[in-house]
Write an enzyme that holds these catalytic residues in place. Structure first.
Site, PDB file in Angstrom:
ATOM      1  N   ARG A 178      40.746  43.125  48.013  1.00 31.57           N
ATOM      2  CA  ARG A 178      40.973  43.349  46.574  1.00 31.57           C
ATOM      3  C   ARG A 178      42.405  42.986  46.167  1.00 31.57           C
ATOM      4  O   ARG A 178      43.025  43.661  45.343  1.00 31.57           O
ATOM      5  CB  ARG A 178      40.675  44.798  46.189  1.00 31.57           C
ATOM      6  N   SER A 228      33.232  50.220  41.481  1.00 32.90           N
ATOM      7  CA  SER A 228      33.868  51.191  42.390  1.00 32.90           C
ATOM      8  C   SER A 228      35.265  51.527  41.889  1.00 32.90           C
ATOM      9  O   SER A 228      36.082  50.628  41.674  1.00 32.90           O
ATOM     10  CB  SER A 228      33.964  50.611  43.801  1.00 32.90           C
ATOM     11  N   GLU A 298      41.067  51.317  42.916  1.00 28.50           N
ATOM     12  CA  GLU A 298      40.868  49.856  42.858  1.00 28.50           C
ATOM     13  C   GLU A 298      41.054  49.339  41.430  1.00 28.50           C
ATOM     14  O   GLU A 298      41.601  48.269  41.196  1.00 28.50           O
ATOM     15  CB  GLU A 298      39.450  49.526  43.345  1.00 28.50           C
TER      16      GLU A 298
HETATM   17  C1  LIG Z   1      28.828  47.585  37.447  1.00 30.96           C
HETATM   18  C2  LIG Z   1      30.004  46.955  38.157  1.00 30.96           C
HETATM   19  C3  LIG Z   1      29.865  46.510  39.452  1.00 30.96           C
HETATM   20  C4  LIG Z   1      30.950  45.921  40.113  1.00 30.96           C
HETATM   21  N1  LIG Z   1      30.787  45.483  41.406  1.00 30.96           N
HETATM   22  C5  LIG Z   1      31.824  44.909  42.048  1.00 30.96           C
HETATM   23  C6  LIG Z   1      31.666  44.426  43.392  1.00 30.96           C
HETATM   24  O1  LIG Z   1      30.606  44.487  43.991  1.00 30.96           O
HETATM   25  N2  LIG Z   1      32.757  43.876  44.005  1.00 30.96           N
HETATM   26  C7  LIG Z   1      33.962  43.759  43.367  1.00 30.96           C
HETATM   27  O2  LIG Z   1      34.910  43.236  43.974  1.00 30.96           O
HETATM   28  N3  LIG Z   1      34.140  44.204  42.104  1.00 30.96           N
HETATM   29  C8  LIG Z   1      33.109  44.767  41.425  1.00 30.96           C
HETATM   30  N4  LIG Z   1      33.288  45.217  40.142  1.00 30.96           N
HETATM   31  C9  LIG Z   1      34.629  45.133  39.514  1.00 30.96           C
HETATM   32  C10 LIG Z   1      34.870  43.863  38.682  1.00 30.96           C
HETATM   33  O3  LIG Z   1      33.662  43.367  38.166  1.00 30.96           O
HETATM   34  C11 LIG Z   1      35.559  42.763  39.474  1.00 30.96           C
HETATM   35  O4  LIG Z   1      36.810  43.195  39.949  1.00 30.96           O
HETATM   36  C12 LIG Z   1      35.769  41.514  38.603  1.00 30.96           C
HETATM   37  O5  LIG Z   1      36.159  40.467  39.420  1.00 30.96           O
HETATM   38  C13 LIG Z   1      36.794  41.697  37.493  1.00 30.96           C
HETATM   39  O6  LIG Z   1      36.723  40.559  36.647  1.00 30.96           O
HETATM   40  P1  LIG Z   1      37.099  40.662  35.110  1.00 30.96           P
HETATM   41  O7  LIG Z   1      36.988  39.302  34.516  1.00 30.96           O
HETATM   42  O8  LIG Z   1      36.314  41.712  34.440  1.00 30.96           O
HETATM   43  O9  LIG Z   1      38.620  41.087  35.208  1.00 30.96           O
HETATM   44  P2  LIG Z   1      39.427  42.098  34.266  1.00 30.96           P
HETATM   45  O10 LIG Z   1      38.941  43.480  34.510  1.00 30.96           O
HETATM   46  O11 LIG Z   1      39.432  41.604  32.876  1.00 30.96           O
HETATM   47  O12 LIG Z   1      40.881  41.947  34.878  1.00 30.96           O
HETATM   48  C14 LIG Z   1      41.146  42.340  36.218  1.00 30.96           C
HETATM   49  C15 LIG Z   1      42.528  41.807  36.611  1.00 30.96           C
HETATM   50  O13 LIG Z   1      42.493  40.382  36.683  1.00 30.96           O
HETATM   51  C16 LIG Z   1      43.540  39.824  35.887  1.00 30.96           C
HETATM   52  N5  LIG Z   1      43.069  38.557  35.335  1.00 30.96           N
HETATM   53  C17 LIG Z   1      41.984  38.358  34.546  1.00 30.96           C
HETATM   54  N6  LIG Z   1      41.852  37.050  34.247  1.00 30.96           N
HETATM   55  C18 LIG Z   1      42.895  36.407  34.853  1.00 30.96           C
HETATM   56  C19 LIG Z   1      43.315  35.043  34.915  1.00 30.96           C
HETATM   57  N7  LIG Z   1      42.660  34.060  34.286  1.00 30.96           N
HETATM   58  N8  LIG Z   1      44.425  34.756  35.645  1.00 30.96           N
HETATM   59  C20 LIG Z   1      45.113  35.724  36.297  1.00 30.96           C
HETATM   60  N9  LIG Z   1      44.763  37.029  36.252  1.00 30.96           N
HETATM   61  C21 LIG Z   1      43.661  37.371  35.553  1.00 30.96           C
HETATM   62  C22 LIG Z   1      43.794  40.872  34.807  1.00 30.96           C
HETATM   63  O14 LIG Z   1      45.086  40.745  34.235  1.00 30.96           O
HETATM   64  C23 LIG Z   1      43.609  42.149  35.585  1.00 30.96           C
HETATM   65  O15 LIG Z   1      44.787  42.446  36.287  1.00 30.96           O
HETATM   66  C24 LIG Z   1      32.206  45.795  39.456  1.00 30.96           C
HETATM   67  C25 LIG Z   1      32.336  46.244  38.115  1.00 30.96           C
HETATM   68  C26 LIG Z   1      31.240  46.816  37.472  1.00 30.96           C
HETATM   69  C27 LIG Z   1      31.401  47.261  36.050  1.00 30.96           C
END
Ligand SMILES: Cc1cc2nc3c(=O)[nH]c(=O)nc-3n(C[C@H](O)[C@H](O)[C@H](O)COP(=O)(O)OP(=O)(O)OC[C@H]3O[C@@H](n4cnc5c(N)ncnc54)[C@H](O)[C@@H]3O)c2cc1C
Length: 330
Positions: A178, A228, A298
């Site tokens: 992560r 998580s 996380e």
């Molecule tokens: C139901 C559910 C299930 C999930 N299951 C998993 C799983 O199995 N495994 C897992 O790892 N995660 C899981 N997640 C967490 C999440 O989906 C992941 O971490 C996902 O990759 C986050 O992506 P996001 O676009 O929503 O990022 P955001 O939440 O919008 O941002 C997360 C971070 O990334 C940064 N960021 C976003 N875009 C960029 C960019 N273009 N350049 C640089 N930095 C950037 C942001 O500034 C922030 O620090 C889950 C979430 C939910 C709601």
């Protein structure tokens, strides 16, 4: 409000291909459905607009952060004094080039999996059901079933701290549990290439279906959550420890620990960010008192008042002006 915010706002409003909103409620852009307003909320629709906004931000002195789908983010009820740049949904293109998939940072992992399956390309199935963008997934090194995004990417194009577009090969990047090089460097992920292997489209679709089905069985997917909440501690599982201390069903205000999966906190309807923080504290303390382990969080924190909370909960505070937090595993 930062004194330079007005001139930055005027600059951003003059950039073509950029939508600028004032006082945008971030609750509408996070999967938890909580978070106060951002002073400025910016959605680029072209790479040139993103680059122009990015360069303006670097020299403005105004705080900012990047947003994907907000599925791993807890934004304070007070909101963000600064700018939020959302790459979703404006920069979401995905293209198949031979055995590679080229994806813009705002493309969702769901779209990526679908395009790969349609093209008969295998490799991304394990990511099915992770509800974020390519940018957010690379930042977090999101993953499941033993595979992370960092294992699948072959090159990533970023805008660096000076606004320069740079393409980095996989070998130039570090990925940990992560965590990634993007947590340490103030880079904006613009696009990424994934190396896949040819397969039968029906087989790939079937594998995706099976992964999604397993998720539905184990996770409370109908409710608002951020996945998580806590990281896996060495040699154990946060969910197991939380379940052992009776965390399932624990509640603060509108926030509740899922009865289906102890590592998920749900917004049952009217939760605030403060409720969620209080519940995270309560669950962590219970685990510490029984097992002597402080679980690291996380989910990233953002917004006014969250910097100290992030340090307390062992997670990242997302902001351009804070010191990057070097985390174990990075
Ligand atoms: C139901 C559910 C299930 C999930 N299951 C998993 C799983 O199995 N495994 C897992 O790892 N995660 C899981 N997640 C967490 C999440 O989906 C992941 O971490 C996902 O990759 C986050 O992506 P996001 O676009 O929503 O990022 P955001 O939440 O919008 O941002 C997360 C971070 O990334 C940064 N960021 C976003 N875009 C960029 C960019 N273009 N350049 C640089 N930095 C950037 C942001 O500034 C922030 O620090 C889950 C979430 C939910 C709601």
């Amino acid at each position: 409000m930062h004194p330079d915010m007005d001139s930055l706002g005027r600059h951003l409003a003059s950039v073509s291909g950029l939508q600028v909103r004032r006082h945008e409620p971030l609750a509408e852009h996070t999967s938890w459905g909580v978070g106060g307003p951002a002073d400025l909320y910016v959605i680029p629709y072209t790479g040139a607009a993103l680059a122009s906004a990015w360069r303006g931000l670097q020299t403005s002195g105004v705080d900012y952060f990047l947003l994907g789908c907000g599925t791993n983010l807890l934004v304070s009820d007070a909101g963000v004094r600064g700018v939020v740049v959302s790459l979703y949904p404006g920069l979401g293109g995905v293209e198949v080039v031979g055995q590679r998939l080229l994806a813009m940072a705002g493309a969702t992992l769901g779209k990526l999996c679908h395009v790969a399956a349609e093209a008969g390309l295998s490799g991304l199935e394990c990511l099915a059901g992770i509800p974020g963008t390519v940018g957010g997934a690379l930042y977090m090194n999101a993953g499941a079933n033993g595979t992370c995004v960092g294992d699948l990417v072959v090159a990533v194009t970023v805008l660096d701290e000076r606004g320069k577009r740079v393409t980095l090969a996989r070998e130039e990047l570090e990925f940990g549990y992560r965590s990634s090089s993007f947590c340490e460097r103030r880079w904006c992920v613009v696009e990424a290439a994934f190396g896949l292997v040819p397969s039968d489209a029906r087989v790939v679709h079937q594998r995706i279906y099976e992964v999604l089905q397993r998720r539905c069985e184990r996770q409370p997917l109908g409710a608002r959550s951020a996945g998580s909440v806590f990281k896996r501690p060495p040699g154990d599982y946060a969910g197991r420890l939380l379940e052992a201390v009776g965390a399932k069903g624990l509640r603060v205000g509108g926030a509740q620990v899922s009865r289906k999966h102890a590592n998920f906190i749900l917004n049952t309807g009217a939760a605030t960010a403060a409720d969620i923080v209080a519940l995270i504290r309560l669950a962590r303390r219970r685990v510490y008192e029984r097992f002597g382990i402080w679980l690291d969080t996380e989910v990233c924190l953002a917004g006014e008042g969250m910097s100290g909370v992030a340090a307390e909960l062992g997670t990242r505070y997302v902001s351009a002006t804070s010191e990057p937090l070097k985390l174990s595993g990075c």
